[in-house]
Scaffold this active site. Structure first.
Site, short mmCIF file in Angstrom:
data_model
loop_
_atom_site.label_atom_id
_atom_site.label_comp_id
_atom_site.label_asym_id
_atom_site.label_seq_id
_atom_site.Cartn_x
_atom_site.Cartn_y
_atom_site.Cartn_z
N HIS A 128 -5.70 0.75 -3.52
CA HIS A 128 -4.24 1.68 -3.51
C HIS A 128 -3.13 0.79 -3.47
O HIS A 128 -2.24 1.14 -4.00
CB HIS A 128 -4.24 2.65 -2.20
CG HIS A 128 -3.76 1.84 -0.85
ND1 HIS A 128 -4.88 1.44 0.05
CD2 HIS A 128 -2.66 1.50 -0.48
CE1 HIS A 128 -4.30 1.04 1.02
NE2 HIS A 128 -3.11 0.83 0.73
N ASP A 158 -12.08 1.51 -1.52
CA ASP A 158 -10.55 1.15 -1.68
C ASP A 158 -10.46 -0.28 -1.58
O ASP A 158 -9.54 -1.13 -1.04
CB ASP A 158 -9.98 1.57 -0.24
CG ASP A 158 -8.50 1.54 -0.40
OD1 ASP A 158 -7.69 1.37 -1.53
OD2 ASP A 158 -7.88 1.51 0.73
N SER A 267 -1.34 -3.39 4.07
CA SER A 267 -2.54 -3.08 3.42
C SER A 267 -3.01 -4.24 2.31
O SER A 267 -2.21 -4.84 1.60
CB SER A 267 -2.40 -1.92 2.40
OG SER A 267 -2.52 -0.78 3.45
#
Length: 324
Positions: A128, A158, A267
């Protein structure tokens, strides 16, 4: 007492029932010293190495001057023994292997983090962070900037692998063994929350095998929108949505839960054990403020990371150019 009861050379009585001592005491053979052949020696060395643990690998790197830290199925002691078990020791050893990623796409811009796994610039991050990116810029811990290309993606986990252009001699991270992680273990997180490169936080592993659901929609791959509202990555946990709408296309994976502070921009960064091994890729955080007020968002100690064993199992597919 007769003369025969005395020795010829003195007056001490001699008992005829006692046998005279031998002229020379018997010589006993020396105990046999078993020769240790190569097999025995190697076995002994293996036992010593097992007792020492990860310190052996670290020592070899130091002696050979090889600064390339490779994947390990066991816990390797990346942190020098004098700083073992300290947050500062982990930060010093691992920070050079963590990067900031800025990605531009039609949907806007995003900022995340990544982990260097090869000296020529292979970097693991979240899908992402780079989903739909038309341009990717990477900044290393020492301030150098590179452009990067996406090698492979796996939206179901992911995960993404990107590659720097014209890079060499980079400090690589050691990928540890997330199967050995336990609840209560101390951990360190390194990333670029809110664009603050190289931020270090610490905490513990709060839980294992949490089912975390994230979006696979490229339009929602904005980790930190520039001037946008709701820049947190949306995810689901326990049947509830957090930090925004996950959309209709989602995927669920087993995650490590940590109370180490994670914020937008973390992230793709590293969750690290106290020996300096990467045990997870940070992927989601809960924001009490929700998507309606990103300016007030902050960590409340509910963060999630993809276990590093999941990453290692996926690397071959990512390197082969997967676009799932």
């Amino acid at each position: 007492m007769t003369e025969s009861m005395y020795s010829q050379h003195g007056s001490s009585p001699v008992n005829p029932e006692w046998p005279p001592p031998p002229a020379h005491p018997p010589v006993q053979p020396a105990p046999h010293k078993k020769r240790r052949g190569p097999v025995a020696l190697l076995a002994a060395v293996a036992i010593v190495a097992a007792a020492i643990g990860g310190g052996t690998a670290y020592g070899i790197q130091e002696l050979t001057g090889n600064d390339t830290v490779t994947s390990s199925s066991t816990s390797t002691n990346v942190v020098p023994s004098s700083q073992k078990g300290t947050v500062s020791g982990v930060a010093k050893a691992v920070s050079p292997s963590i990067v900031e990623i800025s990605a531009d796409s039609n949907a806007g811009s995003s900022t995340g983090s990544g982990v260097i796994i090869t000296g020529d610039g292979e970097i693991v991050t979240n899908n992402h962070v780079v989903a739909g990116a038309s341009q990717i810029k990477v900044t290393t811990n020492d301030g150098k900037s590179y452009t990067a290309k996406v090698v492979g993606t796996d939206s179901k986990k992911d995960l993404a692998l990107i590659k720097l252009e014209n890079a060499s001699g980079l400090k690589t991270a050691t990928l540890g063994d997330s199967a050995g992680v336990g609840v209560g273990d101390q951990v360190v997180a390194i990333g670029s929350p809110e664009g603050l490169t190289g931020t270090v936080t610490s905490g513990i592993i709060s839980a294992l095998d949490r089912d975390v659901t994230v979006s696979t929609d490229e339009s929602q791959g904005q980790e930190q929108g520039q001037g946008q509202q709701g820049g947190e990555w949306p995810f689901e946990f326990g049947g509830r949505e957090f930090n925004g709408d996950t959309g209709s296309d989602t995927t669920t994976y087993k995650a490590l839960q940590t109370d180490a502070s994670l914020n937008p921009g973390n992230s793709g960064g590293a969750l690290i054990d106290m020996n300096g091994n990467i045990i997870g890729i940070n992927s989601a955080m809960y924001s009490a403020a929700g998507a309606s007020s990103s300016a007030a968002a902050g960590s409340v100690g509910l963060g999630f990371a993809i276990p590093i064993n999941t990453v290692k199992a996926d690397l071959a597919k990512l390197r082969a150019g997967s676009t799932e």
